[in-house]
Design a protein around this motif. Structure first.
Motif, PDB file in Angstrom:
ATOM      1  N   GLY A  74       0.816  -1.210   0.000  1.00 49.76           N
ATOM      2  CA  GLY A  74       0.000   0.000   0.000  1.00 49.76           C
ATOM      3  C   GLY A  74       0.848   1.258   0.000  1.00 49.76           C
ATOM      4  O   GLY A  74       0.591   2.205  -0.761  1.00 49.76           O
ATOM      5  N   LEU A 134       2.442   1.565  -3.414  1.00 49.56           N
ATOM      6  CA  LEU A 134       1.480   1.946  -4.440  1.00 49.56           C
ATOM      7  C   LEU A 134       1.262   3.453  -4.466  1.00 49.56           C
ATOM      8  O   LEU A 134       1.306   4.088  -5.524  1.00 49.56           O
ATOM      9  N   VAL A 135       1.058   4.042  -3.294  1.00 54.12           N
ATOM     10  CA  VAL A 135       0.752   5.470  -3.228  1.00 54.12           C
ATOM     11  C   VAL A 135       1.998   6.318  -3.462  1.00 54.12           C
ATOM     12  O   VAL A 135       2.042   7.175  -4.353  1.00 54.12           O
ATOM     13  N   VAL A 190      -5.595   5.433  -8.158  1.00 52.10           N
ATOM     14  CA  VAL A 190      -4.696   4.922  -7.113  1.00 52.10           C
ATOM     15  C   VAL A 190      -5.445   4.775  -5.792  1.00 52.10           C
ATOM     16  O   VAL A 190      -5.257   3.801  -5.056  1.00 52.10           O
ATOM     17  N   THR A 191      -6.326   5.741  -5.494  1.00 55.23           N
ATOM     18  CA  THR A 191      -7.104   5.668  -4.255  1.00 55.23           C
ATOM     19  C   THR A 191      -7.989   4.425  -4.222  1.00 55.23           C
ATOM     20  O   THR A 191      -8.064   3.721  -3.196  1.00 55.23           O
ATOM     21  N   PHE A 246      -5.717   1.312  -3.909  1.00 52.48           N
ATOM     22  CA  PHE A 246      -5.208   1.242  -2.539  1.00 52.48           C
ATOM     23  C   PHE A 246      -6.303   0.750  -1.595  1.00 52.48           C
ATOM     24  O   PHE A 246      -6.055  -0.073  -0.702  1.00 52.48           O
TER      25      PHE A 246
END
Length: 325
Positions: free
Chosen positions: A114, A117-118, A140-141, A144
């Motif tokens: 996580g 990813l962000v 992305v949100t 995630f």
């Protein structure tokens, strides 16, 4: 070199990388009694061999410039970025394994993947700002959120594990290392004299392989488990054990090459974000093949449905973020 010529081809490669990165751990089930340190050593060799095979086939034919032309013309900074990215990946993977051993997958994967990813997507976009930033952020949100929901699924199914000393810090360190791998590749692909995806993948795998020996030396003194490492343990590995590690690394390496090829067209921010949704593929293997959720409660099934919906929505937004450029 064989390169994607349309966004549809690049998107297919991104999805292929997600599948590979979410599937390679299945090979560890074939070597359950094999030490994870040794499995990872063979995994690094498998990744390297896959990169070599891709470079000498699809990277060497299908027209000029080919892989060797590009490698000889690439700048030293691009080569250094690719090597460093591979080394960071290898160390991050070792830390992730150590984190899983201490706090379990329900904590280790959301924290490490996580965070990667962000942060990795943001950094990759800053290096090469390709894609609509609002749609990229929204995608992305959602992805995630799907990764977090994936963790809740495993926790609801009772797959948690009591916290271990230092486990959370190890997972955070793994996530930080994963976060900078993508931007390093983006630097290599967008330098003044850039690497093509095949050269970047090969050097990335070399950097990963080079980090294996010092890491094993460290783990020799401080193994992940209670039992110390010995050379006789590695020699006692069966053909099946070694083949599982090599095959796992080869599958990961194929995913790497597909992701780098897609990044050459769509940018590392989009390609990396799609690829790092791999825990959801791993969850799908658990659901449909390994039957890890057989007899699960209705609440767990609802979380699984939510996870798939979030990921699907995020994937659509990530695709649109590139198409809206």
């Amino acid at each position: 070199m064989l390169l994607p010529e349309t966004f549809a081809a690049a998107l297919a490669m991104m999805l292929g990388s997600t599948f590979c990165w979410g599937s390679w751990t299945n090979l560890s089930r074939l070597a359950r009694r094999w030490r994870v340190e040794f499995f990872h050593h063979d995994w690094a060799w498998g990744m390297f061999l896959a990169a070599v095979a891709a470079a000498l086939t699809a990277g060497l034919f299908f027209g000029r410039p080919n892989f060797l032309d590009n490698l000889s013309a690439a700048g030293g900074d691009a080569i250094a970025w690719a090597l460093a990215g591979g080394a960071c990946l290898n160390v991050g993977n070792f830390l992730l394994v150590a984190g899983i051993a201490r706090v379990g997958m329900t904590v280790a994967f959301p924290v490490a993947v996580g965070l990667s990813l962000v942060v990795g997507t943001v950094l990759s976009y800053l290096v090469h700002p390709l894609g609509d930033p609002l749609l990229l952020a929204a995608g992305v949100t959602l992805v995630f959120s799907a990764v977090i929901t994936n963790a809740l699924v495993y926790r609801a199914a009772g797959a948690g594990k009591p916290g271990g000393k230092g486990g959370l810090g190890i997972c955070l360190a793994a996530g930080i290392l994963f976060s900078i791998c993508g931007p390093m590749v983006a630097k290599a692909l967008n330098a003044a004299r850039p690497l093509a995806p095949y050269g970047a993948g090969l050097l990335y795998s070399i950097g990963s392989l080079a980090a294996t020996a010092p890491l094993l030396a460290l783990l020799w003194r401080r193994p992940l488990g209670d039992a110390p490492l010995t050379i006789s343990d590695y020699r006692a590995g069966t053909l099946r054990d070694h083949a599982a590690g090599l095959a796992g690394g080869a599958i990961w390496g194929i995913g790497m090459m597909l992701n780098f090829l897609a990044a050459g067209m769509a940018g590392m921010a989009v390609s990396g974000a799609v690829g790092q949704a791999n825990p959801l593929v791993a969850a799908a293997w658990g659901i449909f093949v390994w039957r890890e959720f057989r007899g699960a409660k209705s609440g767990t099934v609802a979380l699984l449905a939510l996870m798939i919906a979030l990921y699907s929505g995020g994937l659509v937004l990530l695709a649109l973020s590139f198409r809206n450029v």
